[in-house]
Motif scaffolding. Structure first.
Motif, short mmCIF file in Angstrom:
data_model
loop_
_atom_site.label_atom_id
_atom_site.label_comp_id
_atom_site.label_asym_id
_atom_site.label_seq_id
_atom_site.Cartn_x
_atom_site.Cartn_y
_atom_site.Cartn_z
N MET A 121 0.82 -1.22 0.00
CA MET A 121 0.00 0.00 0.00
C MET A 121 0.85 1.26 0.00
SD MET A 121 -2.84 -1.34 2.75
CE MET A 121 -3.69 0.24 2.95
N ASN A 122 2.16 1.09 0.25
CA ASN A 122 3.11 2.21 0.21
C ASN A 122 2.72 3.31 1.20
OD1 ASN A 122 5.46 3.45 -0.74
ND2 ASN A 122 4.33 4.65 -2.26
N LEU A 123 2.43 2.93 2.43
CA LEU A 123 2.03 3.88 3.46
C LEU A 123 3.25 4.47 4.17
CD1 LEU A 123 -0.88 1.91 5.17
CD2 LEU A 123 -1.02 3.55 3.30
N SER A 124 3.10 5.67 4.69
CA SER A 124 4.13 6.26 5.52
C SER A 124 3.75 6.22 7.00
CB SER A 124 4.38 7.72 5.11
OG SER A 124 3.19 8.49 5.25
N TYR A 125 2.46 5.97 7.26
CA TYR A 125 1.94 5.95 8.63
C TYR A 125 0.86 4.88 8.69
CZ TYR A 125 0.26 8.02 13.09
OH TYR A 125 -0.10 8.25 14.40
N VAL A 126 0.99 3.94 9.60
CA VAL A 126 0.01 2.87 9.70
C VAL A 126 -0.49 2.76 11.14
CG1 VAL A 126 1.73 1.05 10.16
CG2 VAL A 126 -0.48 0.45 9.14
N VAL A 127 -1.76 2.43 11.28
CA VAL A 127 -2.36 2.23 12.60
C VAL A 127 -2.71 0.76 12.76
CG1 VAL A 127 -4.20 2.90 14.20
CG2 VAL A 127 -3.32 4.56 12.55
N GLU A 157 11.52 3.50 8.14
CA GLU A 157 11.01 4.88 8.16
C GLU A 157 9.51 4.94 8.42
OE1 GLU A 157 13.07 7.56 8.03
OE2 GLU A 157 14.59 5.97 8.14
N LEU A 158 8.84 3.81 8.34
CA LEU A 158 7.39 3.77 8.56
C LEU A 158 7.06 4.18 9.99
CD1 LEU A 158 4.55 2.79 7.46
CD2 LEU A 158 5.10 0.59 8.54
N LEU A 159 6.06 5.05 10.14
CA LEU A 159 5.60 5.43 11.48
C LEU A 159 4.43 4.53 11.85
CD1 LEU A 159 5.74 9.33 11.29
CD2 LEU A 159 7.47 7.73 12.10
N VAL A 160 4.50 3.97 13.07
CA VAL A 160 3.51 2.99 13.51
C VAL A 160 2.80 3.48 14.76
CG1 VAL A 160 3.09 0.62 14.25
CG2 VAL A 160 4.90 1.10 12.57
N GLU A 161 1.48 3.54 14.67
CA GLU A 161 0.64 3.83 15.82
C GLU A 161 -0.07 2.54 16.23
OE1 GLU A 161 -3.61 6.06 16.67
OE2 GLU A 161 -2.12 7.12 15.46
N ALA A 162 -0.09 2.25 17.52
CA ALA A 162 -0.80 1.08 18.02
C ALA A 162 -1.91 1.53 18.95
CB ALA A 162 0.15 0.13 18.75
N LEU A 163 -3.14 1.24 18.55
CA LEU A 163 -4.32 1.52 19.38
C LEU A 163 -4.63 0.23 20.13
CD1 LEU A 163 -6.74 3.20 20.31
CD2 LEU A 163 -7.90 2.56 18.19
N ASP A 183 5.79 4.20 17.38
CA ASP A 183 5.95 5.65 17.51
C ASP A 183 4.85 6.30 18.33
OD1 ASP A 183 8.26 6.13 15.47
OD2 ASP A 183 6.84 4.84 14.42
N VAL A 184 3.63 5.75 18.26
CA VAL A 184 2.49 6.32 18.97
C VAL A 184 1.76 5.21 19.72
CG1 VAL A 184 0.35 7.66 18.78
CG2 VAL A 184 2.23 8.09 17.19
N TYR A 185 1.58 5.41 21.02
CA TYR A 185 0.84 4.46 21.86
C TYR A 185 -0.53 5.07 22.13
CZ TYR A 185 0.01 1.06 25.64
OH TYR A 185 -0.48 0.05 26.42
N ALA A 186 -1.57 4.43 21.60
CA ALA A 186 -2.93 4.97 21.75
C ALA A 186 -3.80 3.99 22.54
CB ALA A 186 -3.54 5.22 20.38
N ILE A 315 0.75 14.14 13.77
CA ILE A 315 1.75 13.36 14.50
C ILE A 315 2.93 13.03 13.58
CG2 ILE A 315 2.19 11.18 15.69
CD1 ILE A 315 -0.81 11.21 16.49
N GLU A 316 2.62 12.67 12.34
CA GLU A 316 3.68 12.36 11.38
C GLU A 316 4.61 13.56 11.20
OE1 GLU A 316 4.06 10.62 6.80
OE2 GLU A 316 2.09 11.00 7.69
N GLY A 317 4.03 14.74 11.02
CA GLY A 317 4.84 15.94 10.88
C GLY A 317 5.66 16.24 12.11
N LEU A 318 5.05 16.05 13.29
CA LEU A 318 5.74 16.32 14.55
C LEU A 318 6.93 15.39 14.74
CD1 LEU A 318 5.69 17.90 17.25
CD2 LEU A 318 4.26 16.06 18.16
N ILE A 319 6.74 14.10 14.47
CA ILE A 319 7.83 13.13 14.64
C ILE A 319 8.96 13.41 13.66
CG2 ILE A 319 8.43 10.68 14.41
CD1 ILE A 319 5.64 10.03 15.53
#
Length: 325
Positions: A121-127, A157-163, A183-186, A315-319
């Protein structure tokens, strides 16, 4: 231990009582206002992603929880992957996900399947998210961690959020996920203190949820990890403004960075009725009130959900800014 959260003094007897599915069915639906129009899922990317998910037997919370933003998110090429099967051990009264005391076993190949799909899917940010797996000793924490490590292996380089779930209050589950490289703990508190027992499964709780967010930051600091934390509240369940402001305070006391506020939408007549449709103007006002509490970012609106594209972009921009990119 409640870490000094002020909105946590209510006993179970003081909480709003649950509404059974039979009683819920007797409560007619409120007429939906004009600002809640949802366009049906469609588009080339939507079809492509749906085919990819079915081909690999993967699940998304977008589908399982009947998210109103599925068309928008899938059209932009993003999705929130649901780990650990699509069957939950809990029965929260707002949620459309299927439940069972003993869900199907975990798929040991799922981490690689998800990572491969995300790469395609060529994502830069995945949840990533999951159902509650109270039937597992670790609640599924190691499965989460393995998926995150596999994602990072394929694309560092992929940013990963875990909910994530609340791990039944076990800090080991928090630690396993925090130290996996995400990168993000939700984790969502879902609603205000008084409505927890009515809205969520009895095994969940306000203090328990807030405590996991506190622990996530503590474990991250101990390891020198620049972790961001995130939570979400549903509105329209009978909460008061004062209760919301208290929840904002408690979330900031837990050092939560990002907050999303959205309208609760009833999945079926068996679920909790909507008490109120909050207007876009009220959401805007609450957004400003929450920002004043010190959150790095607040997304608020009728169609906002915990996995919300605008929050992810922030969040992506901030990181990337913190990494000097």
């Amino acid at each position: 231990m409640n870490h000094g959260f002020k909105g946590t003094g209510l006993s179970r007897e003081q909480q709003a009582t649950p509404i059974s599915p039979a009683k819920a069915r007797d409560i007619g639906p409120l007429k939906k206002p004009s600002w809640l129009k949802i366009r049906p899922p469609a588009g080339e990317n939507y079809t492509k992603i749906k085919g990819l998910l079915r081909e690999r037997n993967l699940h998304t919370v977008c589908e399982e929880a009947h998210c109103p933003n599925v068309a928008e998110c899938w059209a932009s090429g993003t999705a929130t992957f649901m780990l650990g099967t699509e069957v939950c051990t809990r029965a929260c009264r707002f949620c459309a996900v299927k439940t069972a005391r003993v869900p199907p076993p975990l798929d040991p190949d799922e981490p690689k399947k998800v990572a491969t799909a995300v790469a395609e899917m060529n994502l830069s940010y995945v949840v990533l998210t999951s159902v509650d797996r109270d039937d597992l000793a670790d609640g599924g924490a190691n499965h989460f961690a393995e998926t995150i490590r596999e994602l990072k292996r394929l694309d560092p380089e992929l940013l990963v959020e875990a909910l994530v779930p609340d791990w039944r209050g076990d800090p080991l589950g928090v630690q396993i996920v925090v130290e996996s490289g995400l990168d993000v703990y939700a984790h969502n508190v879902e609603t205000v203190d008084r409505l927890q027992y009515r809205v969520r499964d009895p095994r969940a709780g306000y203090v328990q949820s807030l405590t996991t967010l506190v622990q996530a930051k503590a474990f991250a600091r101990a390891q020198g990890i620049a972790l961001k934390t995130k939570s979400s509240l549903m509105l329209g369940l009978g909460e008061t403004r004062e209760e919301l402001l208290q929840a904002f305070d408690d979330l900031r006391k837990a050092d939560v960075d990002v907050l999303t506020l959205g309208q609760y939408l009833r999945p079926s007549m068996n679920h909790l009725p909507v008490e109120k449709y909050v207007t876009p103007e009220e959401f805007s006002e609450l957004e400003e009130l929450a920002k004043a509490k010190g959150f790095l970012y607040v997304a608020a609106g009728p169609m906002v959900r915990s996995s919300y594209r605008a929050a992810e972009l922030f969040i992506e921009g901030l990181i990337h800014q913190q990494k000097g990119k």
